[in-house]
Design a protein around this motif. Structure first.
Motif, PDB file in Angstrom:
ATOM      1  N   THR A 228      46.022  40.256  49.537  1.00 20.55           N
ATOM      2  CA  THR A 228      45.155  40.651  48.561  1.00 20.55           C
ATOM      3  C   THR A 228      45.616  41.132  47.255  1.00 20.55           C
ATOM      4  O   THR A 228      46.923  41.902  47.646  1.00 20.55           O
ATOM      5  CB  THR A 228      44.088  41.646  49.069  1.00 20.55           C
ATOM      6  OG1 THR A 228      44.615  42.533  49.485  1.00 20.55           O
ATOM      7  CG2 THR A 228      43.282  41.015  50.119  1.00 20.55           C
TER       8      THR A 228
ATOM      9  N   ASP B 290      35.571  45.842  52.793  1.00 22.65           N
ATOM     10  CA  ASP B 290      36.608  46.100  51.803  1.00 22.65           C
ATOM     11  C   ASP B 290      37.866  45.748  52.314  1.00 22.65           C
ATOM     12  O   ASP B 290      38.263  46.325  53.518  1.00 22.65           O
ATOM     13  CB  ASP B 290      36.361  47.396  51.164  1.00 22.65           C
ATOM     14  CG  ASP B 290      35.060  47.471  50.526  1.00 22.65           C
ATOM     15  OD1 ASP B 290      34.843  46.943  49.816  1.00 22.65           O
ATOM     16  OD2 ASP B 290      34.496  48.700  50.418  1.00 22.65           O
TER      17      ASP B 290
ATOM     18  N   GLN C 208      41.856  46.476  51.482  1.00 22.30           N
ATOM     19  CA  GLN C 208      42.800  47.142  50.702  1.00 22.30           C
ATOM     20  C   GLN C 208      43.884  46.283  49.973  1.00 22.30           C
ATOM     21  O   GLN C 208      43.966  45.140  50.541  1.00 22.30           O
ATOM     22  CB  GLN C 208      43.302  48.279  51.383  1.00 22.30           C
ATOM     23  CG  GLN C 208      42.497  49.162  52.145  1.00 22.30           C
ATOM     24  CD  GLN C 208      41.542  49.655  51.202  1.00 22.30           C
ATOM     25  OE1 GLN C 208      41.643  50.361  50.004  1.00 22.30           O
ATOM     26  NE2 GLN C 208      40.175  49.802  51.441  1.00 22.30           N
ATOM     27  N   THR C 209      44.528  46.762  48.889  1.00 23.14           N
ATOM     28  CA  THR C 209      45.537  45.846  48.340  1.00 23.14           C
ATOM     29  C   THR C 209      46.671  45.649  49.216  1.00 23.14           C
ATOM     30  O   THR C 209      47.187  46.335  50.197  1.00 23.14           O
ATOM     31  CB  THR C 209      46.204  46.868  47.280  1.00 23.14           C
ATOM     32  OG1 THR C 209      45.083  47.324  46.429  1.00 23.14           O
ATOM     33  CG2 THR C 209      47.136  46.245  46.417  1.00 23.14           C
TER      34      THR C 209
ATOM     35  N   ASN D 272      49.813  44.540  54.662  1.00 25.11           N
ATOM     36  CA  ASN D 272      49.513  45.052  55.578  1.00 25.11           C
ATOM     37  C   ASN D 272      47.953  44.985  56.095  1.00 25.11           C
ATOM     38  O   ASN D 272      47.342  44.044  55.476  1.00 25.11           O
ATOM     39  CB  ASN D 272      49.382  46.795  54.941  1.00 25.11           C
ATOM     40  CG  ASN D 272      48.284  46.884  53.845  1.00 25.11           C
ATOM     41  OD1 ASN D 272      47.210  46.837  54.114  1.00 25.11           O
ATOM     42  ND2 ASN D 272      48.887  46.682  52.627  1.00 25.11           N
TER      43      ASN D 272
ATOM     44  N   LYS E 264      42.060  45.889  45.725  1.00 28.59           N
ATOM     45  CA  LYS E 264      40.956  45.844  46.710  1.00 28.59           C
ATOM     46  C   LYS E 264      39.833  45.138  46.370  1.00 28.59           C
ATOM     47  O   LYS E 264      39.283  44.806  45.209  1.00 28.59           O
ATOM     48  CB  LYS E 264      40.373  47.420  46.525  1.00 28.59           C
ATOM     49  CG  LYS E 264      39.251  47.830  47.341  1.00 28.59           C
ATOM     50  CD  LYS E 264      38.921  49.231  46.986  1.00 28.59           C
ATOM     51  CE  LYS E 264      37.596  49.559  48.174  1.00 28.59           C
ATOM     52  NZ  LYS E 264      37.132  51.075  47.962  1.00 28.59           N
TER      53      LYS E 264
ATOM     54  N   THR F 257      46.113  43.528  51.958  1.00 32.67           N
ATOM     55  CA  THR F 257      45.850  43.222  53.263  1.00 32.67           C
ATOM     56  C   THR F 257      46.345  41.594  53.284  1.00 32.67           C
ATOM     57  O   THR F 257      45.775  40.539  52.645  1.00 32.67           O
ATOM     58  CB  THR F 257      44.312  43.269  53.294  1.00 32.67           C
ATOM     59  OG1 THR F 257      44.072  44.812  53.138  1.00 32.67           O
ATOM     60  CG2 THR F 257      43.991  42.894  54.557  1.00 32.67           C
TER      61      THR F 257
ATOM     62  N   SER G  54      36.661  42.236  48.118  1.00 35.44           N
ATOM     63  CA  SER G  54      35.546  42.143  49.216  1.00 35.44           C
ATOM     64  C   SER G  54      35.618  40.922  50.137  1.00 35.44           C
ATOM     65  O   SER G  54      35.967  39.895  49.671  1.00 35.44           O
ATOM     66  CB  SER G  54      34.150  42.206  48.631  1.00 35.44           C
ATOM     67  OG  SER G  54      34.007  43.491  47.920  1.00 35.44           O
TER      68      SER G  54
END
Length: 436
Positions: free
Chosen positions: A320, A339, A341-342, A417, A323, A344, A325
């Motif tokens: 991603t 959500d 996160q940055t 991550n 952040k 992901t 959805s």
């Protein structure tokens, strides 16, 4: 890849050689169930791969994503994964649903496609399954409600596919004119709103033909105060009757078998329509009373959406951009599942419009806008390895298989991550998950 090929040969040989004999674990109502029965008969449901395939089949239906029709997606099933995809959509009585599935390669791989009706209470009802010839699935919606489709490939076979779902009328139009000539709809007020309109009014030239919307039987030809000269018509195989009213002339005879397009009468303004322009009052009656006829004859069919998300990212691992959805559907105002996160990590399963359907490392699926994802080729940052994060896992889970150990004190690149884990790559291009 060699291991997959060896496993594929072994499993295929087992499936081809196993005999069902007197074993009847469950009645095969679809090709999917027949394949699953073979897995169980061969004892492959006890293997990790066979068990994963069966579990994916059930889990996908429990977590079906929501779509609107028309719907089109292009996706990829990898031989390395035992996965299934399921979608839920709402359909209105009177519509006809068409489902098309094209695959590459065309031969040598099976993708099982099943369609269910989801009642408010009770178990899902299997309506149709794709045949081995790849013909489209077509069915009339007899009850307004939710429907579900599931796609699942056979084990150890890779395939690209394109799925298309469209909705249109189940009956032909009852006049030679089109929807632009519908001047009054179901539920409009009548007699100073003392009653509601139980049909649609289709205007046209005086004494123009009104026609049979399908093959069927003329059940009654008579006159009444409201409808004037009317014809009642029962489509073949259906539990409802069509009502043609305000005719200037009735041509069909009671008891006559007619074909779609045959003229039943000529448009007029008899009955309580004497002061109006010529039109056909078209209604549909069931044992429970009148229902809205528009979905049965609506000639306006929405076009399939154009693709925007690049297909080059199918079956690739992305991350991603910020952040974002994870959505339950690819529709406006779709519910948010969670959500992300940055950075992901996600795997791209399919593309539809400007969305990707993705799978997270924990197996959860959903839709993400394609412009919210990017390649993982560039590392986000470097982290220093300590005793607390030296173990490399195959998945972001401490119970996952261990791929190896890193030397404390070295720095590794972080590609992305998920949860409490980072996906890293070391100087020898080895990848895996370490604790943050």
């Amino acid at each position: 890849m060699k291991l997959i090929q060896l496993l594929s040969i072994s499993i295929i040989a087992t499936l081809l050689s196993c005999k069902t004999g007197s074993v009847n674990l469950f009645k095969a109502a679809s090709p999917h169930e027949a394949y699953q029965r073979k897995l169980i008969t061969a004892g492959l449901e006890k293997t990790a791969l066979g068990s994963a395939w069966i579990n994916a089949s059930a889990l996908s239906m429990q977590k079906a994503l929501k779509i609107n029709l028309p719907y089109k997606e292009t996706g990829y099933f990898s031989a390395e994964k035992a996965i299934a995809s399921a979608y839920k959509f709402n359909a209105v009585r009177g519509a006809k649903i068409n489902i098309s599935l094209k695959k590459k390669p065309e031969n040598g791989v099976a993708i099982y496609l099943d369609v269910w009706q989801l009642p408010i209470e009770g178990d899902a009802k299997l309506l149709a399954s794709a045949d081995t010839l790849g013909n489209d699935i077509k069915f009339d919606v007899d009850e307004t409600g939710d429907y579900l489709i599931r796609l699942q490939p056979e084990l150890l076979r890779s395939a690209e596919y394109t799925l298309e779902l469209t909705s249109g009328p189940s009956l032909g139009f009852p006049t030679k004119t089109g929807r632009a000539n519908i001047g009054s709809y179901w539920g409009d007020g009548r007699d100073k709103n003392n009653r509601k309109h139980e049909g649609v009014d289709i205007f046209g030239p005086f004494r123009s033909p009104v026609v049979a919307t399908s093959n069927g039987t003329v059940t009654r030809v008579n006159e009444n105060n409201l409808g004037g000269k009317v014809v009642w018509f029962r489509p073949t195989g259906k539990d409802y009757t069509l009502y043609y009213a305000h005719l200037d002339e009735q041509i069909a005879k009671e008891g006559t078998q007619v074909l779609a397009g045959d003229t039943l009468g000529l448009m007029g303004n008899t009955g309580n329509a004497r002061t109006t322009p010529p039109h056909l009052h078209f209604g549909i009656y069931t044992f429970s009373g009148a229902i809205d006829p528009l979905p049965f004859i609506n000639p306006t069919v929405k076009s399939l959406p154009n693709g925007v998300a690049p297909l080059s990212n199918l079956n690739k691992t992305l991350k991603t951009t910020g952040k974002v959805s994870l959505l339950e559907g690819n529709i406006t105002n779709a519910s948010k599942l969670m959500d992300l996160q940055t950075g992901t990590i996600v795997n791209v399963n399919s593309a539809t419009g400007n969305y990707y359907k993705v799978t997270l490392p924990d197996g959860n699926t959903g839709f993400v806008k394609s412009n919210e994802l990017l390649q993982i080729s560039k590392a986000n940052k470097k982290v220093k390895i300590t005793a607390a994060n030296a173990v490399i896992y195959d998945n972001p889970n401490s119970l996952a298989p261990i791929k190896g150990n890193l030397q404390a004190g070295i720095n590794v690149n972080v590609l992305g991550n998920f949860g409490d884990y980072n996906l890293i790559i070391d100087d020898e291009s080895n990848t895996g998950w370490i604790k943050k």
